[in-house]
Design a protein around this motif. Structure first.
Motif, PDB file in Angstrom:
ATOM      1  N   ILE A 159       0.836  -1.200   0.000  1.00  8.38           N
ATOM      2  CA  ILE A 159       0.000   0.000   0.000  1.00  8.38           C
ATOM      3  C   ILE A 159       0.871   1.250   0.000  1.00  8.38           C
ATOM      4  CG2 ILE A 159      -1.651   1.342   1.378  1.00  8.38           C
ATOM      5  CD1 ILE A 159      -2.794  -1.444   2.260  1.00  8.38           C
ATOM      6  N   LEU A 160       1.923   1.240   0.810  1.00 12.21           N
ATOM      7  CA  LEU A 160       2.839   2.384   0.856  1.00 12.21           C
ATOM      8  C   LEU A 160       3.502   2.606  -0.502  1.00 12.21           C
ATOM      9  CD1 LEU A 160       4.121   4.640   2.480  1.00 12.21           C
ATOM     10  CD2 LEU A 160       5.837   3.009   3.288  1.00 12.21           C
ATOM     11  N   ARG A 161       3.859   1.525  -1.195  1.00 14.25           N
ATOM     12  CA  ARG A 161       4.450   1.648  -2.536  1.00 14.25           C
ATOM     13  C   ARG A 161       3.460   2.299  -3.514  1.00 14.25           C
ATOM     14  NH1 ARG A 161       7.525  -2.916  -1.265  1.00 14.25           N
ATOM     15  NH2 ARG A 161       5.932  -4.417  -1.791  1.00 14.25           N
ATOM     16  N   ILE A 162       2.195   1.897  -3.421  1.00 15.58           N
ATOM     17  CA  ILE A 162       1.173   2.508  -4.287  1.00 15.58           C
ATOM     18  C   ILE A 162       1.118   4.009  -4.031  1.00 15.58           C
ATOM     19  CG2 ILE A 162      -1.329   2.701  -4.676  1.00 15.58           C
ATOM     20  CD1 ILE A 162      -1.501  -0.347  -4.174  1.00 15.58           C
ATOM     21  N   ILE A 163       1.141   4.382  -2.761  1.00 16.46           N
ATOM     22  CA  ILE A 163       1.067   5.803  -2.393  1.00 16.46           C
ATOM     23  C   ILE A 163       2.295   6.546  -2.897  1.00 16.46           C
ATOM     24  CG2 ILE A 163       1.066   7.405  -0.438  1.00 16.46           C
ATOM     25  CD1 ILE A 163      -0.663   5.242   1.048  1.00 16.46           C
ATOM     26  N   GLN A 164       3.482   5.968  -2.690  1.00 17.98           N
ATOM     27  CA  GLN A 164       4.717   6.631  -3.115  1.00 17.98           C
ATOM     28  C   GLN A 164       4.787   6.775  -4.633  1.00 17.98           C
ATOM     29  OE1 GLN A 164       7.404   3.996  -1.024  1.00 17.98           O
ATOM     30  NE2 GLN A 164       7.846   5.565   0.519  1.00 17.98           N
ATOM     31  N   LYS A 165       4.320   5.754  -5.352  1.00 14.72           N
ATOM     32  CA  LYS A 165       4.351   5.809  -6.820  1.00 14.72           C
ATOM     33  C   LYS A 165       3.303   6.766  -7.382  1.00 14.72           C
ATOM     34  CE  LYS A 165       6.271   1.252  -7.754  1.00 14.72           C
ATOM     35  NZ  LYS A 165       6.033  -0.059  -8.371  1.00 14.72           N
ATOM     36  N   SER A 166       2.355   7.177  -6.547  1.00 16.97           N
ATOM     37  CA  SER A 166       1.286   8.065  -7.026  1.00 16.97           C
ATOM     38  C   SER A 166       1.774   9.492  -7.234  1.00 16.97           C
ATOM     39  CB  SER A 166       0.122   8.066  -6.033  1.00 16.97           C
ATOM     40  OG  SER A 166       0.452   8.805  -4.859  1.00 16.97           O
ATOM     41  N   GLY A 167       2.957   9.779  -6.739  1.00 15.35           N
ATOM     42  CA  GLY A 167       3.504  11.118  -6.910  1.00 15.35           C
ATOM     43  C   GLY A 167       3.177  12.050  -5.756  1.00 15.35           C
ATOM     44  N   ILE A 168       2.630  11.513  -4.684  1.00 17.05           N
ATOM     45  CA  ILE A 168       2.313  12.340  -3.522  1.00 17.05           C
ATOM     46  C   ILE A 168       3.605  12.883  -2.917  1.00 17.05           C
ATOM     47  CG2 ILE A 168       2.335  10.460  -1.828  1.00 17.05           C
ATOM     48  CD1 ILE A 168      -0.117  11.778  -0.513  1.00 17.05           C
ATOM     49  N   SER A 169       3.557  14.094  -2.466  1.00 19.72           N
ATOM     50  CA  SER A 169       4.722  14.743  -1.877  1.00 19.72           C
ATOM     51  C   SER A 169       5.148  13.996  -0.609  1.00 19.72           C
ATOM     52  CB  SER A 169       4.365  16.191  -1.532  1.00 19.72           C
ATOM     53  OG  SER A 169       5.410  16.801  -0.835  1.00 19.72           O
ATOM     54  N   ASP A 170       6.458  13.818  -0.435  1.00 23.33           N
ATOM     55  CA  ASP A 170       6.975  13.103   0.729  1.00 23.33           C
ATOM     56  C   ASP A 170       6.554  13.748   2.046  1.00 23.33           C
ATOM     57  OD1 ASP A 170       8.192  11.161  -0.797  1.00 23.33           O
ATOM     58  OD2 ASP A 170      10.179  12.081  -0.740  1.00 23.33           O
ATOM     59  N   ASP A 171       6.366  15.055   2.055  1.00 18.79           N
ATOM     60  CA  ASP A 171       5.972  15.709   3.306  1.00 18.79           C
ATOM     61  C   ASP A 171       4.517  15.410   3.690  1.00 18.79           C
ATOM     62  OD1 ASP A 171       5.166  17.383   1.131  1.00 18.79           O
ATOM     63  OD2 ASP A 171       4.932  19.070   2.505  1.00 18.79           O
ATOM     64  N   LYS A 172       3.757  14.805   2.779  1.00 22.18           N
ATOM     65  CA  LYS A 172       2.384  14.401   3.082  1.00 22.18           C
ATOM     66  C   LYS A 172       2.334  13.004   3.710  1.00 22.18           C
ATOM     67  CE  LYS A 172       0.475  17.983   1.065  1.00 22.18           C
ATOM     68  NZ  LYS A 172      -0.204  19.012   1.803  1.00 22.18           N
TER      69      LYS A 172
ATOM     70  N   THR B 156       5.252   9.597   9.515  1.00 17.71           N
ATOM     71  CA  THR B 156       5.435   8.448  10.385  1.00 17.71           C
ATOM     72  C   THR B 156       4.709   8.750  11.688  1.00 17.71           C
ATOM     73  OG1 THR B 156       7.578   7.991   9.406  1.00 17.71           O
ATOM     74  CG2 THR B 156       7.134   6.989  11.537  1.00 17.71           C
ATOM     75  N   LYS B 157       3.834   7.835  12.072  1.00 17.61           N
ATOM     76  CA  LYS B 157       3.054   7.999  13.307  1.00 17.61           C
ATOM     77  C   LYS B 157       3.112   6.707  14.090  1.00 17.61           C
ATOM     78  CE  LYS B 157       0.381  11.782  13.614  1.00 17.61           C
ATOM     79  NZ  LYS B 157      -0.681  12.367  14.313  1.00 17.61           N
ATOM     80  N   GLY B 158       3.581   6.782  15.327  1.00 20.45           N
ATOM     81  CA  GLY B 158       3.640   5.583  16.158  1.00 20.45           C
ATOM     82  C   GLY B 158       4.473   4.522  15.469  1.00 20.45           C
ATOM     83  N   GLY B 159       3.872   3.362  15.229  1.00 23.00           N
ATOM     84  CA  GLY B 159       4.586   2.271  14.568  1.00 23.00           C
ATOM     85  C   GLY B 159       4.240   2.151  13.104  1.00 23.00           C
ATOM     86  N   GLY B 160       3.637   3.185  12.528  1.00 22.73           N
ATOM     87  CA  GLY B 160       3.207   3.078  11.138  1.00 22.73           C
ATOM     88  C   GLY B 160       3.350   4.366  10.366  1.00 22.73           C
TER      89      GLY B 160
END
Length: 93
Positions: free
Chosen positions: A30-43, A46-50
């Protein structure tokens, strides 16, 4: 195909309800899908353990892709479970 606003809302509800139960491997997909979507890294935070990303920062395509991945994983797990729990068929005499 373009989804209606209600369909997107339903997908977000499904994702929100399903995410806590995904494996680490599925979470990484799921994280790979989000990263490949072009979303800005600052969006991506990291929260808690996820990792946390707000739905408002995702494109509709990204939401649909995550939804489809989760549905596919769950269907696959249900099929595997049904194969393990089926009773053997005996010939009636």
């Amino acid at each position: 195909m373009s989804q209606s606003k209600q369909e997107i809302i339903d997908m977000i509800v499904y994702i929100t309800q399903t995410i806590p139960d995904v494996s680490n491997h599925d979470g990484k997909e799921i994280l790979r899908i989000i990263q490949k979507s072009g979303i800005s890294d600052d969006k991506i935070q990291t929260k808690g353990g996820g990792t946390q990303v707000k739905f408002k920062d995702m494109t509709t395509d990204t939401i649909v892709n995550i939804y489809n991945l989760l549905k596919k994983k769950i269907i696959s797990k249900i099929e595997k479970l049904s194969m393990l729990t089926e009773e053997p068929v005996c010939d009636a005499e």
